[in-house]
Design an enzyme around this catalytic site. Structure first.
Site, PDB file in Angstrom:
ATOM      1  N   GLN A 135       0.856  -1.186   0.000  1.00 57.78           N
ATOM      2  CA  GLN A 135       0.000   0.000   0.000  1.00 57.78           C
ATOM      3  C   GLN A 135       0.892   1.237   0.000  1.00 57.78           C
ATOM      4  O   GLN A 135       1.768   1.379   0.845  1.00 57.78           O
ATOM      5  CB  GLN A 135      -0.915   0.012   1.214  1.00 57.78           C
ATOM      6  CG  GLN A 135      -1.942   1.140   1.175  1.00 57.78           C
ATOM      7  CD  GLN A 135      -2.779   1.194   2.436  1.00 57.78           C
ATOM      8  OE1 GLN A 135      -2.246   1.389   3.520  1.00 57.78           O
ATOM      9  NE2 GLN A 135      -4.081   1.011   2.292  1.00 57.78           N
ATOM     10  N   TYR A 165      -6.565  10.685   3.537  1.00 62.47           N
ATOM     11  CA  TYR A 165      -5.153  10.868   3.265  1.00 62.47           C
ATOM     12  C   TYR A 165      -5.069  11.921   2.138  1.00 62.47           C
ATOM     13  O   TYR A 165      -6.084  12.453   1.705  1.00 62.47           O
ATOM     14  CB  TYR A 165      -4.516   9.548   2.844  1.00 62.47           C
ATOM     15  CG  TYR A 165      -4.220   8.603   3.998  1.00 62.47           C
ATOM     16  CD1 TYR A 165      -5.169   8.317   4.971  1.00 62.47           C
ATOM     17  CD2 TYR A 165      -2.985   7.980   4.104  1.00 62.47           C
ATOM     18  CE1 TYR A 165      -4.893   7.461   6.021  1.00 62.47           C
ATOM     19  CE2 TYR A 165      -2.700   7.111   5.149  1.00 62.47           C
ATOM     20  CZ  TYR A 165      -3.652   6.855   6.101  1.00 62.47           C
ATOM     21  OH  TYR A 165      -3.379   5.999   7.146  1.00 62.47           O
ATOM     22  N   ARG A 191     -10.239  -7.434  10.057  1.00 62.68           N
ATOM     23  CA  ARG A 191     -10.338  -7.825  11.460  1.00 62.68           C
ATOM     24  C   ARG A 191     -10.523  -9.330  11.651  1.00 62.68           C
ATOM     25  O   ARG A 191      -9.961  -9.916  12.581  1.00 62.68           O
ATOM     26  CB  ARG A 191     -11.484  -7.069  12.134  1.00 62.68           C
ATOM     27  CG  ARG A 191     -11.204  -5.601  12.368  1.00 62.68           C
ATOM     28  CD  ARG A 191     -12.464  -4.849  12.756  1.00 62.68           C
ATOM     29  NE  ARG A 191     -13.409  -4.757  11.653  1.00 62.68           N
ATOM     30  CZ  ARG A 191     -14.618  -4.212  11.736  1.00 62.68           C
ATOM     31  NH1 ARG A 191     -15.031  -3.726  12.890  1.00 62.68           N
ATOM     32  NH2 ARG A 191     -15.408  -4.155  10.676  1.00 62.68           N
TER      33      ARG A 191
END
Length: 395
Positions: free
Chosen positions: A101, A171, A347
């Site tokens: 990423q 971002y 998760r």
């Protein structure tokens, strides 16, 4: 209409064939140190590869020191390459692919105390968190665009199979897309075409650097989850722009703002007390008392981003990756039946790194993740599931 592919069949993203259609999503590990790969970071991703995912995603690798959200994060530079090569080799040794990423944190770096220079923002209006930052000049933006291209060339040299460009969560690229955070009056502000200019320039630099040597993914918000922010209608338009530009091989939709509303992506409990405990001592009482205003709670349900992601799926022909509430075989099958090429999991895999192997052996297997989100504050130390204390805890 053709039948949906099996989730355990190989899938293709640009030049890359992935052994199955499950991707470990980018979740910040906090296992790099001084911007370099550690054995702990390698072991973290090796475990997911051994656990059966088709591809694991290394998060988050900044294009510049000022583009970090944490001072330990990997920054693309020559010194990082030997460790990154060891990481990619370890994942490949388990038969999986590995993606990096890539991005610039922009205003999110302000709130996380990043080091390496003042954080860049589209404009210093829209949020108090941006007041201490620097409004990016066209020269700043040109430099960051070039840094993305350089990062991709390094990712190829390090042996990565794919890159995921971060266009979400407010971002830097996402902040430019947001009408709340982008109050500019030049060619990068105002109408959506202008607000999308920086993201499209980044993606063009990425494609020019990559050619067809590596798969190119992007993570794009469906909705910032903030009044006056970037929303679904504009997301559909930007997805079409990116497809028309020819700079993408696949698109992963996400949601929320790490700057303004982080829980919008992480449906389930809002662990205010645990976040407060993870804060420096002077901030703890403030977070305990007022944290609920920032850490809002949203009910969890399976495939919770699917209703909005369908809108984008109907608008583009790009391969798409469904993120958000994917925990079991039935949800995977639903996603592929609706035209998504891959699913991404976070998760549930943090709780059980071998979950995919067990689902393959027994499709009725259920995830043990209960979405309490107490894993989120652990990013300030080392990310791990608090219900699996032996996994990922410093020893």
């Amino acid at each position: 209409m053709s039948a949906a592919p099996d989730v355990f069949s190989p899938g293709r993203i640009g030049p890359l064939t992935v052994r199955n259609r499950v991707i470990k999503s980018a979740t910040y590990e906090n296992r790099a140190r001084r911007g370099l790969v550690t054995d702990a970071l390698i072991d973290f991703h090796r475990e997911y590869a051994a656990g059966g995912v088709g591809m694991t995603t290394v998060a988050y690798c900044a294009v510049a020191p000022a583009g970090r959200t944490d001072h330990h994060q990997i920054v693309w530079r020559d010194e990082a390459l030997p460790g990154l090569r060891r990481l990619t080799a370890a994942v490949h040794g388990e038969g999986a692919a590995v993606s990096a990423q890539i991005g610039h944190s922009g205003p999110v770096g302000v709130s996380r105390g990043a080091r390496g220079g003042r954080a860049l923002v589209p404009s210093r209006r829209g949020s108090p968190a941006t007041w201490a930052a620097k409004t990016a000049t066209p020269a700043d933006l040109a430099r960051v665009v070039a840094q993305h291209g350089a990062a991709v060339r390094m990712a190829i040299e390090a042996g990565f199979d794919a890159v995921e460009i971060h266009l979400g969560h407010n971002y830097l690229a996402s902040a430019f897309l947001s009408p709340k955070l982008n109050r500019r009056r030049d060619a990068y502000g105002g109408a959506l075409e202008n607000r999308a200019r920086f993201a499209r320039e980044v993606m063009r630099a990425v494609r020019d650097a990559a050619g067809d040597r590596i798969a190119i993914l992007a993570k794009l918000n469906l909705d910032d989850g903030v009044p006056g922010g970037f929303g679904l209608d504009e997301s559909v338009v930007v997805a079409r722009m990116l497809e028309a530009d020819g700079t993408l091989d696949a698109l992963e939709m996400t949601a929320g703002s790490s700057l303004l509303n982080p829980m919008y992506l992480f449906k389930g409990d809002a662990p205010v007390r645990e976040f407060a405990a993870a804060m420096p001592a002077p901030a703890r009482p403030v977070v305990r008392r007022f944290g609920h205003r920032f850490l809002k709670e949203y009910p969890y349900q399976e495939a919770y981003l699917l209703p909005d992601a369908r809108r984008v799926r109907a608008a583009v022909s790009l391969p798409m990756i469904l993120l958000g509430g994917v925990t079991n075989r039935a949800t995977m099958d639903t996603a592929l039946a609706e035209g998504f090429a891959f699913v991404a999991m976070g998760r549930a895999l943090l709780r059980e790194p071998d979950l995919i192997t067990r689902i393959r052996a027994d499709p009725a297997t259920r995830s043990r993740c209960d979405h309490n989100n107490r894993c989120m504050p652990t990013i300030f130390a080392r990310s791990h599931c608090v219900l699996a204390p032996d996994h990922g805890v410093p020893g």
